[in-house]
Design a protein around this motif. Sequence first.
Motif, PDB file in Angstrom:
ATOM      1  N   ALA A   1       0.628  -1.040  -0.072  1.00  0.00           N
ATOM      2  CA  ALA A   1      -0.064   0.079   0.071  1.00  0.00           C
ATOM      3  C   ALA A   1       0.817   1.304  -0.057  1.00  0.00           C
ATOM      4  CB  ALA A   1      -1.117  -0.091   1.271  1.00  0.00           C
TER       5      ALA A   1
ATOM      6  N   PHE B   1       2.330   1.838  -3.424  1.00  0.00           N
ATOM      7  CA  PHE B   1       1.364   2.246  -4.416  1.00  0.00           C
ATOM      8  C   PHE B   1       0.483   3.392  -4.250  1.00  0.00           C
ATOM      9  CE2 PHE B   1       1.512  -2.436  -5.574  1.00  0.00           C
ATOM     10  CZ  PHE B   1       1.967  -2.158  -6.719  1.00  0.00           C
ATOM     11  N   GLY B   2       0.585   3.816  -2.970  1.00  0.00           N
ATOM     12  CA  GLY B   2      -0.252   4.893  -2.412  1.00  0.00           C
ATOM     13  C   GLY B   2      -1.875   4.872  -2.374  1.00  0.00           C
ATOM     14  N   PRO B   3      -2.418   5.931  -1.884  1.00  0.00           N
ATOM     15  CA  PRO B   3      -4.000   5.889  -2.062  1.00  0.00           C
ATOM     16  C   PRO B   3      -4.484   5.989  -3.585  1.00  0.00           C
ATOM     17  CG  PRO B   3      -3.184   8.016  -1.443  1.00  0.00           C
ATOM     18  CD  PRO B   3      -1.967   7.102  -1.572  1.00  0.00           C
TER      19      PRO B   3
END
Lengths: 451, 313
Positions: free
Chosen positions: A431, A434-436
């Motif tokens: 996570a 990839f980020g939000p």
Amino acid sequence: MLPFAALAAVALVVVARPVGAQQAVPVWSQFQGGPGHSGVLEDGPQPPYRPLWTFRASSGALSGAVIMGDVVISVGRSAVYGIDLATGERRWQLFRNGGPISMPAVGVTPNRQVLAFVDEAEGIGASLVGVDLTDMREVWRTPLDATSRSGVTVEGATAFVADDDGNVYAVNLATGALRWTAKAIGEVLAPPAVSDGNVYVSAHDPDTVGTQLLALDEGTGRKAWEFSPQVGVTTVSGPSAGDGSVVAGFADRLVRSFVADGGEERWGALTVSVFAPATAPAIQPGTVFVADFRGGLYRLSSRTGHRDWDHQNNDLVVRSSPVVSGRAVLLGLEDGRLVAFDISSGDLVWQGAPSPGSIGPIALSPDVVVASVAAKGGSRAGLVAFEHDPEGTLVRVPSPTEVDPARLFSNYALALVVTALVLFVPLRLLARRFGPPTFVGGEEGPEEDAE
Amino acid sequence: MSKKRRKSKARSGYRGPTRAKVQATPARSEVPPLLGWLSRGTGDSGWPSIPRSLARGALTVGSSPALLLVPFLFVFAAWVALVTLGLEGPVLLLANMAAVAPVGTFFDLAIGESIFGQASPVALAVTSGLIVARSAFLAVVSGLIVEALEGTPSASAGLRRGSRAIPALLAVNVISFSAILASRLVLPFLGPQFAFLGLILVFAALVYYLASVPAAAIREGRGVLETLRRSARAAAMPGSRHLILSVIYVFVAYPALFLFIPHGNQLSVNPFLSTWIYALVAAFIHMSFLAAFCYRWMAIEPEVPTKPVPRRR
């Protein structure tokens, strides 16, 4: 009757003279020990048990056993066997034409000790046969209208049997004369139960998928009352009766108790599963024991239906009915285990080793040697006898459906830690990588492509 | 566009429907109306791809301690509560303890009947209680999921927003419950095999039309009926991905998760360690699908028509 008499001469051949049958007393005279199918022998042997002997028939499967004096009697495909209770050796054998294997029964008339069983010959059909156990001669043969697999019940001087067309027969045990016939809605797969002046029959109609518990007047065969549950209740166990009530298990998972006089439903008790049609409850004063198809054994109050305890065995019960031997309740499972439970707590106190085949009807003897005799199906069919094992040890295993707080919480807590860590650590790293997600004007953001 | 600028734009997060352009009614292909949903192309819709949706769902749930712990605790609490009520197993019920409607609703009904018998008022009452509990649980988790997807995860805000969606989730469960009861009356006439297939189709249809309700309720705060309509309109948008994902979820949740649960057929109230691990992973899978559906709603939200789309002839 002439053709049947001729057939009898061919069908019944004494291999050896019965030993001591002259003074024999019925010990376990029929399915579940008596005409009401109570399944109780107060002075039966106590667990732990050890194997005593095994009897295997050349013709394959055997019926549940009945015990007359020191002889165990069981029906095979092509013979009826008399087996020594102490040693398991064959003492006599009667030839049988064939037909489905079903429970025999023994009864005593003023002049005879009569063994009644069903025989079926190709081209002639099914018949109920009476054999005098003192001289091993066929004394009567009463034709039936259809194939029978119900098994025989004897009460006093009358034998009762039913067939696949739903015909119920009451036959004079001394002469074979038909006393009356009655009609149920369909095939009957368990012996009729007789108690309180009634004959009870559990019937099933495969065409309409209906079931019926039918009460007939014992003297006349007239219908006293009937109970047919709602549509969709496709099977019913055999009935057991006593103490002014009759009990059976239905496919809506309810064990129902009815008042013998009038058929009013007294109570219904819910179980986990349905009931095999060839099984029946055991009835002790104040208590009902019943086993459902999934292997649950239940102790219910005979007055209210309240469940005192249950023990889930997680194995099927297809052919065996619970029996009470003193302070233990015995049950046969599909995996070949004979298991014993404490009558007060429901804890499992003893279990035999699994074996090929399944345990069927159990017969009890108060004899110091034999605890039970189990009929086994499958490739290694036969009878297995156990005796009390004074050197054996009892166990105390509660039902897996009793909460064990320590085990419940520890297993869950460990699973929680393991699962949370295994999922959280890698997914957290991913996570971050990839980020939000981004949502721009209804389209996925460009960073989403990185996924 | 520079990388820095792209990042800045990305952080701007979701643009609500008031700001986003509501696009014109998507063009439908020239196919018979009844078969239209079968032949929609995947390129004419804003639905994210299925792998991307599932990956985003798993990442969202798995990277958040709250989103892992809340379902895990719910599974245990529900099991203990049901055992207290009289449930004796089988332990395979654990696999769908955290399932999304209608699969979860189906098991609420099954559990109520397992404990108290069919056609029992008590069973109906227990099923109703389970449905309310499941609705509240799913609403809260959905709130946490939406917060996480919006990039500003706040447990308190998630709980607050989620609790406002309880009526909508309750409506979803009630609709599912009614459809399951109706199916029970009708499907047996099809025979056992077709009845099972029919039940799967009913489940798929319910997921198809109602899967977006949690996210829509939380993000838009509209009334229950309008939220249901919005979810159905989103489902009817061009593209077959939503249908495929709905069917995948039903097959995963209903038959597949049951098949492999260790000791699944055992009647026991003290599950083995392996059974618990499987049950918690199953809960994670259910929550990942829920997050995937929320993510997909957020991706196409501005495109969803606010009014019924007139059918083209």
